[in-house]
Design a protein around this motif. Sequence first.
Motif, PDB file in Angstrom:
ATOM      1  N   PHE A 139     -15.290  12.609  74.712  1.00  0.00           N
ATOM      2  CA  PHE A 139     -16.956  13.204  74.861  1.00  0.00           C
ATOM      3  C   PHE A 139     -17.561  12.419  75.654  1.00  0.00           C
ATOM      4  O   PHE A 139     -18.615  12.828  76.266  1.00  0.00           O
ATOM      5  N   GLU A 140     -17.132  11.254  75.768  1.00  0.00           N
ATOM      6  CA  GLU A 140     -17.927  10.339  76.944  1.00  0.00           C
ATOM      7  C   GLU A 140     -17.644  10.826  78.243  1.00  0.00           C
ATOM      8  O   GLU A 140     -18.460  10.581  78.972  1.00  0.00           O
ATOM      9  N   TYR A 141     -16.512  10.859  78.567  1.00  0.00           N
ATOM     10  CA  TYR A 141     -16.009  11.170  80.102  1.00  0.00           C
ATOM     11  C   TYR A 141     -15.801  12.756  80.669  1.00  0.00           C
ATOM     12  O   TYR A 141     -16.423  12.992  81.338  1.00  0.00           O
ATOM     13  N   TYR A 142     -14.936  13.131  79.635  1.00  0.00           N
ATOM     14  CA  TYR A 142     -14.485  14.653  79.971  1.00  0.00           C
ATOM     15  C   TYR A 142     -15.477  15.843  79.808  1.00  0.00           C
ATOM     16  O   TYR A 142     -15.763  16.565  80.621  1.00  0.00           O
ATOM     17  N   VAL A 143     -16.410  15.644  78.819  1.00  0.00           N
ATOM     18  CA  VAL A 143     -17.545  16.566  78.410  1.00  0.00           C
ATOM     19  C   VAL A 143     -18.534  16.597  79.700  1.00  0.00           C
ATOM     20  O   VAL A 143     -19.000  17.913  80.027  1.00  0.00           O
ATOM     21  N   PRO A 144     -19.069  15.412  80.027  1.00  0.00           N
ATOM     22  CA  PRO A 144     -20.218  15.483  80.908  1.00  0.00           C
ATOM     23  C   PRO A 144     -19.451  16.075  82.338  1.00  0.00           C
ATOM     24  O   PRO A 144     -20.001  16.883  82.822  1.00  0.00           O
ATOM     25  N   LEU A 145     -18.132  15.895  82.897  1.00  0.00           N
ATOM     26  CA  LEU A 145     -17.540  16.412  83.827  1.00  0.00           C
ATOM     27  C   LEU A 145     -17.407  17.804  83.914  1.00  0.00           C
ATOM     28  O   LEU A 145     -17.519  18.480  84.777  1.00  0.00           O
ATOM     29  N   ILE A 146     -16.936  18.376  82.763  1.00  0.00           N
ATOM     30  CA  ILE A 146     -16.774  19.767  82.485  1.00  0.00           C
ATOM     31  C   ILE A 146     -18.104  20.403  82.760  1.00  0.00           C
ATOM     32  O   ILE A 146     -18.321  21.626  83.193  1.00  0.00           O
ATOM     33  N   LYS A 147     -19.414  19.928  82.068  1.00  0.00           N
ATOM     34  CA  LYS A 147     -20.558  20.603  82.230  1.00  0.00           C
ATOM     35  C   LYS A 147     -20.879  20.549  83.604  1.00  0.00           C
ATOM     36  O   LYS A 147     -21.395  21.387  84.181  1.00  0.00           O
ATOM     37  N   ALA A 148     -20.869  19.484  84.378  1.00  0.00           N
ATOM     38  CA  ALA A 148     -21.114  19.422  85.679  1.00  0.00           C
ATOM     39  C   ALA A 148     -20.195  20.383  86.526  1.00  0.00           C
ATOM     40  O   ALA A 148     -20.706  20.986  87.478  1.00  0.00           O
ATOM     41  N   GLU A 149     -18.729  20.501  86.388  1.00  0.00           N
ATOM     42  CA  GLU A 149     -18.311  21.434  86.871  1.00  0.00           C
ATOM     43  C   GLU A 149     -18.186  22.753  86.529  1.00  0.00           C
ATOM     44  O   GLU A 149     -17.168  23.664  86.747  1.00  0.00           O
ATOM     45  N   GLN A 150     -18.866  23.083  85.332  1.00  0.00           N
ATOM     46  CA  GLN A 150     -18.849  24.536  84.814  1.00  0.00           C
ATOM     47  C   GLN A 150     -18.490  25.589  85.342  1.00  0.00           C
ATOM     48  O   GLN A 150     -17.819  26.704  85.352  1.00  0.00           O
ATOM     49  N   LYS A 151     -19.507  25.778  86.561  1.00  0.00           N
ATOM     50  CA  LYS A 151     -19.613  26.744  87.490  1.00  0.00           C
ATOM     51  C   LYS A 151     -18.270  26.895  88.217  1.00  0.00           C
ATOM     52  O   LYS A 151     -17.688  28.248  88.283  1.00  0.00           O
ATOM     53  N   ARG A 152     -17.886  25.970  88.947  1.00  0.00           N
ATOM     54  CA  ARG A 152     -16.586  26.166  89.537  1.00  0.00           C
ATOM     55  C   ARG A 152     -15.362  26.310  88.657  1.00  0.00           C
ATOM     56  O   ARG A 152     -14.515  26.967  89.070  1.00  0.00           O
ATOM     57  N   ILE A 153     -15.326  25.770  87.514  1.00  0.00           N
ATOM     58  CA  ILE A 153     -14.419  25.943  86.516  1.00  0.00           C
ATOM     59  C   ILE A 153     -14.054  27.439  86.113  1.00  0.00           C
ATOM     60  O   ILE A 153     -13.197  28.324  86.233  1.00  0.00           O
ATOM     61  N   GLU A 154     -15.333  28.166  85.966  1.00  0.00           N
ATOM     62  CA  GLU A 154     -15.294  29.577  85.458  1.00  0.00           C
ATOM     63  C   GLU A 154     -14.999  30.383  86.750  1.00  0.00           C
ATOM     64  O   GLU A 154     -14.150  31.140  86.575  1.00  0.00           O
ATOM     65  N   GLU A 155     -15.456  29.883  88.063  1.00  0.00           N
ATOM     66  CA  GLU A 155     -15.346  30.687  89.135  1.00  0.00           C
ATOM     67  C   GLU A 155     -13.679  30.969  89.459  1.00  0.00           C
ATOM     68  O   GLU A 155     -13.380  31.807  89.804  1.00  0.00           O
ATOM     69  N   TYR A 156     -12.930  29.807  89.028  1.00  0.00           N
ATOM     70  CA  TYR A 156     -11.701  29.780  89.590  1.00  0.00           C
ATOM     71  C   TYR A 156     -10.841  30.074  88.300  1.00  0.00           C
ATOM     72  O   TYR A 156      -9.526  29.760  88.531  1.00  0.00           O
ATOM     73  N   GLY A 157     -11.323  30.300  87.206  1.00  0.00           N
ATOM     74  CA  GLY A 157     -10.484  30.535  85.946  1.00  0.00           C
ATOM     75  C   GLY A 157      -9.625  29.471  85.575  1.00  0.00           C
ATOM     76  O   GLY A 157      -8.426  29.834  85.087  1.00  0.00           O
ATOM     77  N   LEU A 158     -10.281  28.251  85.689  1.00  0.00           N
ATOM     78  CA  LEU A 158      -9.596  27.141  85.009  1.00  0.00           C
ATOM     79  C   LEU A 158      -9.951  26.644  83.605  1.00  0.00           C
ATOM     80  O   LEU A 158      -9.265  25.553  83.292  1.00  0.00           O
ATOM     81  N   GLN A 159     -10.375  27.473  82.800  1.00  0.00           N
ATOM     82  CA  GLN A 159     -10.554  27.006  81.480  1.00  0.00           C
ATOM     83  C   GLN A 159      -9.293  26.845  80.737  1.00  0.00           C
ATOM     84  O   GLN A 159      -9.480  25.609  79.925  1.00  0.00           O
ATOM     85  N   GLN A 160      -8.418  27.640  80.806  1.00  0.00           N
ATOM     86  CA  GLN A 160      -7.124  27.500  80.247  1.00  0.00           C
ATOM     87  C   GLN A 160      -6.454  26.353  80.655  1.00  0.00           C
ATOM     88  O   GLN A 160      -5.838  25.414  80.084  1.00  0.00           O
ATOM     89  N   LYS A 161      -6.157  26.330  81.970  1.00  0.00           N
ATOM     90  CA  LYS A 161      -5.474  25.382  82.850  1.00  0.00           C
ATOM     91  C   LYS A 161      -5.909  24.183  82.717  1.00  0.00           C
ATOM     92  O   LYS A 161      -5.079  23.191  83.078  1.00  0.00           O
ATOM     93  N   LEU A 162      -7.322  23.947  82.778  1.00  0.00           N
ATOM     94  CA  LEU A 162      -7.998  22.596  82.932  1.00  0.00           C
ATOM     95  C   LEU A 162      -8.452  22.141  81.614  1.00  0.00           C
ATOM     96  O   LEU A 162      -7.992  21.068  80.992  1.00  0.00           O
ATOM     97  N   VAL A 163      -9.440  22.785  81.299  1.00  0.00           N
ATOM     98  CA  VAL A 163     -10.305  22.311  80.035  1.00  0.00           C
ATOM     99  C   VAL A 163      -9.457  22.424  78.943  1.00  0.00           C
ATOM    100  O   VAL A 163      -9.494  21.356  77.883  1.00  0.00           O
ATOM    101  N   MET A 164      -8.650  23.352  78.426  1.00  0.00           N
ATOM    102  CA  MET A 164      -7.866  23.204  77.438  1.00  0.00           C
ATOM    103  C   MET A 164      -6.850  22.203  77.133  1.00  0.00           C
ATOM    104  O   MET A 164      -6.390  21.887  75.963  1.00  0.00           O
ATOM    105  N   GLU A 165      -6.179  21.717  78.359  1.00  0.00           N
ATOM    106  CA  GLU A 165      -5.446  20.555  78.161  1.00  0.00           C
ATOM    107  C   GLU A 165      -5.916  19.338  77.757  1.00  0.00           C
ATOM    108  O   GLU A 165      -5.288  18.515  77.551  1.00  0.00           O
ATOM    109  N   LEU A 166      -7.180  19.191  78.028  1.00  0.00           N
ATOM    110  CA  LEU A 166      -8.074  17.954  77.502  1.00  0.00           C
ATOM    111  C   LEU A 166      -8.386  18.011  76.113  1.00  0.00           C
ATOM    112  O   LEU A 166      -8.479  16.857  75.518  1.00  0.00           O
ATOM    113  N   LEU A 167      -8.184  18.976  75.495  1.00  0.00           N
ATOM    114  CA  LEU A 167      -8.624  19.081  73.962  1.00  0.00           C
ATOM    115  C   LEU A 167      -7.580  18.595  73.092  1.00  0.00           C
ATOM    116  O   LEU A 167      -6.589  18.754  73.241  1.00  0.00           O
TER     117      LEU A 167
END
Length: 272
Positions: free
Chosen positions: A244-272
């Motif tokens: 919550f301290e480090y990953y969540v702010p980065l996910i929010k900052a990069e949300q647009k590119r993460i969605e644009e390149y379809g990285l939700q599963q390959k990137l975000v879900m690996e951190l949970l």
Amino acid sequence: MAIHSFYVIAWDSGQPLYSRTWVEVTENPTLLSGLLASVELLAMKVTEQHVDMVTMKDSRFFFKVDNENSILLVFITDLIDDPTRFGEYLDMLHIRFLENFSDASSHIPVYQRDPQRTKVFDELVDSLISHWETGEASLRTAKVVDLFDIFTQFYNITLQKVISERSLEMHFTDIQRILSTHLKADRALQPVTLDKYSGISFDQVDPDRVNLQGLDDILSVILKELVAIARRTRRRESYEALFFEYYVPLIKAEQKRIEEYGLQQKLVMELL
């Protein structure tokens, strides 16, 4: 070259009306045209609908049926990342083909009798393909650079913030092995550097040489294994707090590119 060939085929006979190829081919244009027309006919019999795109092992085939003029247009490309634009390119070639070869007496004349029209159209198609290739190369390079940038941020937060200094020292050899193992998939990625203090860097990699196909898979499996080290070396509560301290702010900052390149599963879900 991403774009291989462009065909215009008589829909009723399967005979080639026009073809332009930018890679070396051994197939007979007449046989290939018949085969491509058969694909469309099969789709019509099975689904009662025209097929717009077929993906093979190494190529994509884009189809457009013009019932009014009884022609089938086919665009053959590499396994390009975003097929949407190539369908639009085929639409443009369709319009230009009709403009160039139609006349007052017939929509599609036997234009082989007019070599000048064919020469003009050859030059037009070559020019369009050249411009599209340049544009696609620029978009492709931009995506490679974006992927490097996104994953570098997650790699280095993991190495510098989530994995402790002591654990980093203990597992540094494992981290080197992770990189060397997965970067072997593309020789162009070999210049990636790893430093205990500054982290992972792609600065020495030439993005124009990188194979975009499968790049996100390579980068995501590296992140997955780095995060696995972080999880093993932290208590669950400690990892969750750092998440919550480090990953969540980065996910929010990069949300647009993460969605644009379809990285939700390959990137975000690996951190949970």
